[in-house]
Design a protein around this motif. Structure first.
Motif, mmCIF file in Angstrom:
data_model
loop_
_atom_site.group_PDB
_atom_site.id
_atom_site.type_symbol
_atom_site.label_atom_id
_atom_site.label_comp_id
_atom_site.label_asym_id
_atom_site.label_seq_id
_atom_site.Cartn_x
_atom_site.Cartn_y
_atom_site.Cartn_z
ATOM 1 N N ARG A 1 -53.327 -40.141 -31.301
ATOM 2 C CA ARG A 1 -52.170 -39.582 -30.604
ATOM 3 C C ARG A 1 -52.573 -38.829 -29.342
ATOM 4 O O ARG A 1 -51.868 -38.867 -28.338
ATOM 5 C CB ARG A 1 -51.377 -38.669 -31.555
ATOM 6 C CG ARG A 1 -50.507 -39.472 -32.518
ATOM 7 C CD ARG A 1 -49.612 -38.582 -33.343
ATOM 8 N NE ARG A 1 -50.365 -37.728 -34.253
ATOM 9 C CZ ARG A 1 -50.918 -38.143 -35.385
ATOM 10 N NH1 ARG A 1 -50.829 -39.406 -35.739
ATOM 11 N NH2 ARG A 1 -51.558 -37.314 -36.168
ATOM 12 N N GLN B 1 -48.051 -44.801 -31.018
ATOM 13 C CA GLN B 1 -48.689 -43.494 -31.201
ATOM 14 C C GLN B 1 -48.237 -42.493 -30.142
ATOM 15 O O GLN B 1 -48.222 -41.290 -30.392
ATOM 16 C CB GLN B 1 -50.208 -43.654 -31.164
ATOM 17 C CG GLN B 1 -50.804 -44.239 -32.431
ATOM 18 C CD GLN B 1 -50.649 -43.282 -33.611
ATOM 19 O OE1 GLN B 1 -51.273 -42.237 -33.669
ATOM 20 N NE2 GLN B 1 -49.779 -43.648 -34.563
ATOM 21 N N ALA C 1 -53.446 -41.595 -26.785
ATOM 22 C CA ALA C 1 -52.530 -42.737 -26.703
ATOM 23 C C ALA C 1 -51.993 -42.992 -25.295
ATOM 24 O O ALA C 1 -51.960 -44.151 -24.857
ATOM 25 C CB ALA C 1 -51.384 -42.556 -27.695
ATOM 26 N N PRO D 1 -45.289 -41.932 -36.134
ATOM 27 C CA PRO D 1 -46.688 -42.041 -35.706
ATOM 28 C C PRO D 1 -47.633 -41.134 -36.483
ATOM 29 O O PRO D 1 -48.811 -41.452 -36.643
ATOM 30 C CB PRO D 1 -46.637 -41.640 -34.220
ATOM 31 C CG PRO D 1 -45.233 -41.910 -33.802
ATOM 32 C CD PRO D 1 -44.387 -41.639 -35.011
ATOM 33 N N GLU D 2 -47.125 -39.998 -36.985
ATOM 34 C CA GLU D 2 -47.975 -39.050 -37.711
ATOM 35 C C GLU D 2 -48.518 -39.610 -39.022
ATOM 36 O O GLU D 2 -49.440 -39.036 -39.601
ATOM 37 C CB GLU D 2 -47.181 -37.772 -37.999
ATOM 38 C CG GLU D 2 -46.782 -36.969 -36.772
ATOM 39 C CD GLU D 2 -45.589 -37.565 -36.058
ATOM 40 O OE1 GLU D 2 -45.329 -37.152 -34.897
ATOM 41 O OE2 GLU D 2 -44.913 -38.450 -36.641
#
Length: 290
Positions: free
Chosen positions: A205, A240, A208, A277-278
């Motif tokens: 992340r 992400q 990204a 995304p997490e």
């Protein structure tokens, strides 16, 4: 938890009970999984007939699942109508709208969070640049990559993967795109899925947005036969980075270059399921088992 899920709406002529059942399940499954209690239904279509039967089926299944439909709107790009209004005449009434100068849109454009005003513009942004792709093709020939073949043995794969990771880290740190020779080599060695996985493992992340920039540029410059890997990696980086629209467009671009590309199919399932995304962490050991 707030989230959104989407799916393509087939034309009215292509719809039957099974199609509508599949559409409702695609949208309701993530709502159930995330424990949603209220939903907003937004249909974006120029053909109201394509919406009516789907909306009836989706509204019915929402009620069966205990989901409260806050509102349901049909938008066609210039007008919208309220599908849940209690008065039939009001449901048919069309209200004009124009969001091109809305403060949210202007702010997003100025800040760089919104680079394209429409999905068509976003799709076009990943079209191949013929001149740039020709230069990369020339670099492939000049580098004689075909003579060496793609990496196959464990030692070759490890060496290529480590070079890929090192190159991408430098490009991300320098906020740069690869030159023709480096991009040619990247595209060539990433035909080996495990080498592509080395690039995939570097997408996190925090990095990204840099990977979005690198792989979007690579997709535009890639010869068509080698466009699948950078498009799949672009989609992953976009997911992400929180850009679901770009992620979907990248998936479509990948599958156009290579139907059935597994990483794109995997990402499509994640996007369709509204997985946040997490839920995923980069930095995995791409070379395990070599």
């Amino acid at each position: 938890m707030r989230f959104h899920a989407r799916t393509d709406l087939p034309p009215a002529a292509a719809q039957d009970a099974d199609v509508r059942r599949g559409l409702t399940e695609i949208l309701l499954e993530p709502a159930r999984r995330h424990g949603a209690t209220h939903v907003v239904l937004l249909y974006y279509a120029a053909d109201p007939a394509a919406v009516r039967s789907v909306h009836r089926a989706l509204r019915r299944e929402c009620r069966r699942s205990g989901l409260v439909v806050v509102t349901a709107l049909l938008a066609d790009g210039t007008h919208y109508r309220d599908l849940e209004h209690p008065e039939p005449a009001a449901r048919r009434q069309r209200h004009r709208y124009d969001v091109s100068a809305h403060p949210f849109v202007v702010d997003a454009l100025v800040s760089g969070r919104l680079a394209h005003r429409s999905r068509a513009d976003l799709v076009a942004s990943l079209d191949q640049d013929p001149r740039a792709a020709s230069a990369v093709s020339d670099a492939l020939v000049a580098g004689r990559f075909a003579d060496a073949g793609i990496p196959t043995g464990g030692r070759e794969i490890r060496s290529a993967g480590e070079w890929v990771l090192h190159t991408l880290r430098d490009l991300a740190a320098d906020e740069a795109e690869p030159g023709d020779a480096d991009l040619a080599r990247l595209l060539w060695v990433m035909q080996t899925p495990r080498v592509r996985d080395a690039a995939w493992s570097g997408i996190e992340r925090g990095t990204a947005p840099a990977h979005v920039r690198i792989w979007a540029d690579a997709v535009r410059r890639a010869p068509e036969a080698l466009a699948a890997a950078p498009a799949a990696l672009l989609g992953w980086a976009a997911w992400q980075a929180g850009d679901g629209a770009l992620a979907w467009v990248a998936v479509d671009r990948c599958l156009r270059a290579s139907p059935g590309y597994r990483l794109a199919d995997y990402l499509a399932a994640i996007l369709q399921g509204a997985v946040p995304p997490e839920m995923w962490e980069g930095g995995f050991d791409w070379s395990a088992g070599l």
